[in-house]
Design a protein around this motif. Structure first.
Motif, PDB file in Angstrom:
ATOM      1  N   ASP A  31       0.849  -1.174   0.000  1.00 15.45           N
ATOM      2  CA  ASP A  31       0.000   0.000   0.000  1.00 15.45           C
ATOM      3  C   ASP A  31       0.891   1.231   0.000  1.00 15.45           C
ATOM      4  O   ASP A  31       1.480   1.583   1.022  1.00 15.45           O
ATOM      5  CB  ASP A  31      -0.892  -0.012   1.251  1.00 15.45           C
ATOM      6  CG  ASP A  31      -1.843   1.189   1.268  1.00 15.45           C
ATOM      7  OD1 ASP A  31      -1.887   1.907   0.249  1.00 15.45           O
ATOM      8  OD2 ASP A  31      -2.513   1.385   2.296  1.00 15.45           O
ATOM      9  N   LEU A  32       1.050   1.862  -1.163  1.00 14.74           N
ATOM     10  CA  LEU A  32       1.961   2.990  -1.301  1.00 14.74           C
ATOM     11  C   LEU A  32       1.316   4.309  -0.921  1.00 14.74           C
ATOM     12  O   LEU A  32       1.967   5.350  -0.947  1.00 14.74           O
ATOM     13  CB  LEU A  32       2.488   3.056  -2.744  1.00 14.74           C
ATOM     14  CG  LEU A  32       3.317   1.841  -3.183  1.00 14.74           C
ATOM     15  CD1 LEU A  32       3.744   1.999  -4.630  1.00 14.74           C
ATOM     16  CD2 LEU A  32       4.516   1.648  -2.281  1.00 14.74           C
ATOM     17  N   THR A  62      -1.221   7.697  -0.869  1.00 13.43           N
ATOM     18  CA  THR A  62      -1.568   8.733  -1.843  1.00 13.43           C
ATOM     19  C   THR A  62      -0.310   9.231  -2.541  1.00 13.43           C
ATOM     20  O   THR A  62       0.820   8.991  -2.068  1.00 13.43           O
ATOM     21  CB  THR A  62      -2.244   9.908  -1.124  1.00 13.43           C
ATOM     22  OG1 THR A  62      -1.267  10.524  -0.257  1.00 13.43           O
ATOM     23  CG2 THR A  62      -3.437   9.437  -0.293  1.00 13.43           C
ATOM     24  N   PRO A  63      -0.455   9.932  -3.673  1.00 18.71           N
ATOM     25  CA  PRO A  63       0.735  10.516  -4.331  1.00 18.71           C
ATOM     26  C   PRO A  63       1.545  11.402  -3.396  1.00 18.71           C
ATOM     27  O   PRO A  63       2.778  11.391  -3.433  1.00 18.71           O
ATOM     28  CB  PRO A  63       0.124  11.315  -5.482  1.00 18.71           C
ATOM     29  CG  PRO A  63      -1.154  10.595  -5.794  1.00 18.71           C
ATOM     30  CD  PRO A  63      -1.683  10.103  -4.477  1.00 18.71           C
ATOM     31  N   ALA A  64       0.855  12.156  -2.531  1.00 19.85           N
ATOM     32  CA  ALA A  64       1.584  13.032  -1.593  1.00 19.85           C
ATOM     33  C   ALA A  64       2.393  12.199  -0.596  1.00 19.85           C
ATOM     34  O   ALA A  64       3.532  12.538  -0.264  1.00 19.85           O
ATOM     35  CB  ALA A  64       0.600  13.929  -0.858  1.00 19.85           C
ATOM     36  N   GLU A  65       1.782  11.096  -0.131  1.00 19.20           N
ATOM     37  CA  GLU A  65       2.499  10.223   0.812  1.00 19.20           C
ATOM     38  C   GLU A  65       3.685   9.567   0.142  1.00 19.20           C
ATOM     39  O   GLU A  65       4.768   9.429   0.748  1.00 19.20           O
ATOM     40  CB  GLU A  65       1.540   9.172   1.368  1.00 19.20           C
ATOM     41  CG  GLU A  65       0.504   9.753   2.325  1.00 19.20           C
ATOM     42  CD  GLU A  65      -0.576   8.746   2.692  1.00 19.20           C
ATOM     43  OE1 GLU A  65      -1.214   8.923   3.739  1.00 19.20           O
ATOM     44  OE2 GLU A  65      -0.787   7.789   1.918  1.00 19.20           O
ATOM     45  N   ARG A  66       3.518   9.144  -1.112  1.00 19.43           N
ATOM     46  CA  ARG A  66       4.644   8.534  -1.831  1.00 19.43           C
ATOM     47  C   ARG A  66       5.761   9.542  -2.043  1.00 19.43           C
ATOM     48  O   ARG A  66       6.940   9.231  -1.917  1.00 19.43           O
ATOM     49  CB  ARG A  66       4.162   7.964  -3.175  1.00 19.43           C
ATOM     50  CG  ARG A  66       3.292   6.723  -3.037  1.00 19.43           C
ATOM     51  CD  ARG A  66       3.208   5.965  -4.358  1.00 19.43           C
ATOM     52  NE  ARG A  66       2.562   6.757  -5.405  1.00 19.43           N
ATOM     53  CZ  ARG A  66       1.250   6.776  -5.612  1.00 19.43           C
ATOM     54  NH1 ARG A  66       0.451   6.044  -4.827  1.00 19.43           N
ATOM     55  NH2 ARG A  66       0.734   7.498  -6.579  1.00 19.43           N
ATOM     56  N   ALA A  67       5.396  10.775  -2.363  1.00 16.37           N
ATOM     57  CA  ALA A  67       6.403  11.820  -2.574  1.00 16.37           C
ATOM     58  C   ALA A  67       7.173  12.099  -1.281  1.00 16.37           C
ATOM     59  O   ALA A  67       8.394  12.273  -1.285  1.00 16.37           O
ATOM     60  CB  ALA A  67       5.744  13.097  -3.086  1.00 16.37           C
ATOM     61  N   THR A  68       6.441  12.113  -0.164  1.00 11.77           N
ATOM     62  CA  THR A  68       7.098  12.327   1.133  1.00 11.77           C
ATOM     63  C   THR A  68       8.069  11.201   1.437  1.00 11.77           C
ATOM     64  O   THR A  68       9.203  11.432   1.877  1.00 11.77           O
ATOM     65  CB  THR A  68       6.044  12.420   2.250  1.00 11.77           C
ATOM     66  OG1 THR A  68       5.174  13.518   1.986  1.00 11.77           O
ATOM     67  CG2 THR A  68       6.711  12.612   3.607  1.00 11.77           C
ATOM     68  N   ASP A 103       9.568   9.180  -0.727  1.00 12.58           N
ATOM     69  CA  ASP A 103      10.715   9.254  -1.638  1.00 12.58           C
ATOM     70  C   ASP A 103      11.707  10.317  -1.183  1.00 12.58           C
ATOM     71  O   ASP A 103      12.933  10.117  -1.230  1.00 12.58           O
ATOM     72  CB  ASP A 103      10.239   9.563  -3.062  1.00 12.58           C
ATOM     73  CG  ASP A 103       9.495   8.385  -3.684  1.00 12.58           C
ATOM     74  OD1 ASP A 103       9.657   7.252  -3.175  1.00 12.58           O
ATOM     75  OD2 ASP A 103       8.758   8.601  -4.660  1.00 12.58           O
TER      76      ASP A 103
END
Length: 395
Positions: A25-26, A28-34, A36
């Motif tokens: 479970d990756l 939201t895009p914002a969570e993935r960006a954080t 990374d």
């Protein structure tokens, strides 16, 4: 539905279910960006914690460019370019000059195409480097270098991002300097301990050995070998940590030499759990406590006494103690020694200061004593602590 079709459907359902279970479970895009961003920063941090050098800069710079998302990034100090990563390498030779003004002023600067091209205009028609944001790297109150982000037109967002990354890099450099300062302080403390060992113990040991030269030459030879091994360990050039096993082995040499002087007046009892022997402890952290017990606890006691040296497993820690049944001490004086307000026992205050520097205040010395009641000195160390590794083994 035929049996064959039913089997195929079941297999497909199981496959889809298994795929869903295995798929992480990756968020939201914002969570993935954080994630990374934090992951990239964690990759850049370890080399920067070694300080701002060509080697550390070269290891970190690729990750810094990933953080900024620019075509090229450079790191420079006051005299040279430390590292470059990305496109437009024909501008590399001008990078130190780009950094020089910011290092002198301590303020972030934005350079346009004419300023980054140097004396001759850039002849690469599709060169992606048309501007640069140069931010200072500061350690304490000193500007030690600059981070340069090269790209197209410099936006306000890139200026802010470069400044923030430069602040983060500066923090890593400051932490590296704090680590070096701590190491220098601990080395100074160890030198002070060695200076304390040198005058009285060396003289007394040699005097004890000399007393056996004529009456028992073989005993004198054995004591001389113990003395050589003890001094080799005490004056070694290794790491700031050793294993408890090595520290105890050297204490055994020390006590053999002291027993040659005190004879039956000095009795020793060991209570050491084998499972804590590999634990890393600050070098020369237990021996001074034993020496303190001999000098201040038993030497003045008529008839001598008993020293108990113990180490036990205590959950996440190893608990270590030295106890004597000697003359004891005034608790107020001990408090002054541990607070650095008295020079009565260099060893006691030295060990306490080093334990607190490395492991924190909870691992400082605990002293239980009273006049005529003996003394017990104990401390605890984590069995596993980040950055704490035993140095080379003793002889």
């Amino acid at each position: 539905m035929t049996a064959g079709v039913f089997v195929v459907v079941v297999v497909l359902m199981i496959s889809v279910f298994s795929f869903r279970r295995r798929s992480p479970d990756l968020g939201t895009p914002a969570e993935r960006a954080t994630f990374d961003t934090l992951h990239t920063a964690s990759l850049a941090a370890p080399p920067l914690r070694d300080g701002l050098t060509p080697e550390s800069a070269q290891l970190a710079i690729r990750h810094l460019r990933t953080l900024l998302g620019t075509p090229a990034v450079a790191l420079a100090d006051g005299s040279r370019l430390l590292a470059w990563d990305g496109e437009g390498v024909h501008h590399r030779e001008h990078a130190q000059r780009h950094a020089a003004g910011v290092i002198a002023s301590g303020r972030t600067s934005v350079l346009d195409a004419a300023q980054i091209d140097g004396d001759q205009p850039c002849r690469v028609l599709d060169c992606p480097l048309r501007s640069a944001v140069v931010a200072p790297l500061i350690s304490g109150e000193t500007v030690v270098g600059a981070l340069i982000a090269y790209g197209g037109a410099a936006s306000a967002a890139l200026v802010r991002a470069t400044g923030e990354v430069a602040i983060w890099v500066s923090t890593q450099i400051e932490l590296a300097e704090l680590d070096r300062s701590r190491t220098r302080a601990i080395e100074a403390e160890v030198r002070a301990l060695r200076a304390q060992i040198s005058p009285h113990f060396v003289y007394n040991s040699l005097a004890a050995i000399a007393s056996f030269v004529r009456t028992d030459p073989e005993r004198a030879r054995e004591l001389l070998l113990e003395f050589a091994d003890f001094t080799r360990y005490a004056f070694r050039t290794g790491g700031e940590f050793t294993t408890l096993a090595d520290e105890l082995r050297n204490i055994e040499r020390y006590l053999v030499l002291e027993q040659a002087r005190f004879g039956e007046r000095l009795r020793v009892r060991l209570r050491v759990a084998p499972e804590v022997l590999p634990v890393a402890v600050p070098y020369l952290s237990v021996q001074p406590l034993v020496e303190n017990a001999v000098r201040h606890g038993l030497q003045a006691k008529e008839g001598g006494g008993l020293i108990t040296l113990g180490a036990a497993d205590s959950g996440a820690d190893a608990l270590i103690w030295v106890e004597d049944d000697g003359v004891g001490a005034d608790p107020v004086l001990i408090g002054r020694i541990l607070a650095g307000q008295s020079g009565e026992s260099v060893g006691l205050g030295n060990v306490d200061a080093r334990l607190r520097q490395v492991f924190g205040d909870r691992c400082g010395l605990v002293v239980e004593t009273a006049p005529g009641a003996g003394t017990k000195v104990s401390f605890r160390v984590p069995k596993y602590a980040p950055g704490v590794h035993a140095g080379p083994p003793g002889p």
